[in-house]
Scaffold this motif. Sequence first.
Motif: not given
Lengths: 254, 260
Positions: B103-123
């Motif tokens: 879960a911690l590895i996935c938090a680093g890999k997946i949460s960040s990637s979803i956050g960055a992807e949707l964040g850049s879509m928002k921006v």
Amino acid sequence: MAKEIPKGKGEMIIEIKHLKKSFGQKEVLKDINLEVHKGENVVVLGKSGEGKSVTIQCIVGMLTPDSGTLKVFGENVPELNEKELKELRMKIGFLFQGAALYDSMTVRENMEFPLTRVLKMKDQHEIDERVNEVLESVGLADAIDKMPSDLSGGMRKRAGLARTLIVNPEIMLYDEPTTGLDPVTSREISKLIMDMQKKYKTTSIIITHDMDCARITADRVVMMKDGEYIAEGTFKDMEHSDNEFVRSYFNKEK
Amino acid sequence: MATQDIELTGWRKWFASIGDQWLFFGRFFRNIFSGGFEWSEFVRQCYEIGYKSMMLVGITSFIMGAVLVLQLRPSLASFGQEGMLPKTLSVSLIREIGPVITALICAGKISSSIGAELGSMKVTEQIDAMEVSGANPIQYLVVTRILAATLMIPLLTIIGDLIGLVGGFFAININDNVSAVLYIHKCIYSIDYSDFLPAFVKTIFFGLAIGFVGCYKGYNSNRGTESVGLSANSAVVTASLWIFVIDAIAVQLTSILFYH
């Protein structure tokens, strides 16, 4: 108002009365009044950061005004519920400043997205036909399988325009359609806006500070200053306005 | 809209953010059942989240299994209990280390990637464009990603546990000589439902937290490129914190339900 307003001939599509909007302490829209009639192209001119885009964001319900009336097709937008707002949005096209293409999808998928998600079209043959038609009309038929990152600034705007027009909206809202483009491409986009307006018979509000774009596209120009529309009239009227601030935009001395 | 327009500070901001997260969760939950589920996007997200994380989870789990054995061996050897290594390893790996590390590895890999992807879509106003066109960005972007994470994290954990046990087998055979059949036999018979089931259930909540935090942070990014990085960073930190909170709650519930 500086001049007698040359009203459009058709029915009233957008009616804005005493619209106010603040962000925190900053009063962006102080008292906005505007009427847009069917088939009319209204250009809103003004300095950057004056809140020109805020008005059209209120029209599509992206922002809620603090007070005032904002009627589109006779319905007061701030009072609409989620479902009614969605139905209204289906009749409005919004071209964003950066075109806002979905960058994980090809141009074709970008065009298909509103057809399948908004109009719920299922027939792939019909979808292909509409995609090809709209891309041909904006001159992007060859770029159908390209990714947005492979497109130039002008091509992105064309693609954004095509994606907006593909659902045949009745109103088009353009947020700085020529910003960031060279003068030649800007003129091309402005002419394309006019061609598309004739073809799709839309009513438009164009937010810009590009005078070339305003000259080509405007039936009526509205000038914004300090959160209010201070003058309106045809492009020629505005060029010879008594108001010095308005004239300064047109580089005209009196 | 209210939280966007009014500037809040301190505790008020924190409470407003909690309320905002509940509202966002409510929108996510309503949209699961509102019809028109985006199956193709869901499958694509399962591939992105699940398949593309498999190598990373596999390598870390293999190393984790091997390291656990190498660390445990001296302690057990001092009691002459090297034979307990497969049992100790499998219980600790399946109950706790496997789920939490995955879960911690996935938090680093997946949460960040979803956050960055949707964040850049928002921006870049892509989410706004979806919304004003009358399409449903929550259904297309949020529901698919959260559900894919909720489904994939438990599967990745199972794969990670198995690979961790393989790593442990190799590490045991550095010093001892244990056949694969005996090792598997000992591992399987050391584990019962009370070890596997609660661990599996908590990974579902880990997945939900990872997907939800990534989507919430990305979807609510501010304007400006800086906020994309902040969303990704904040998604990792918050998701990691949630994993430990869920783990602590899960341990308490497990001990009440299974060991009393």
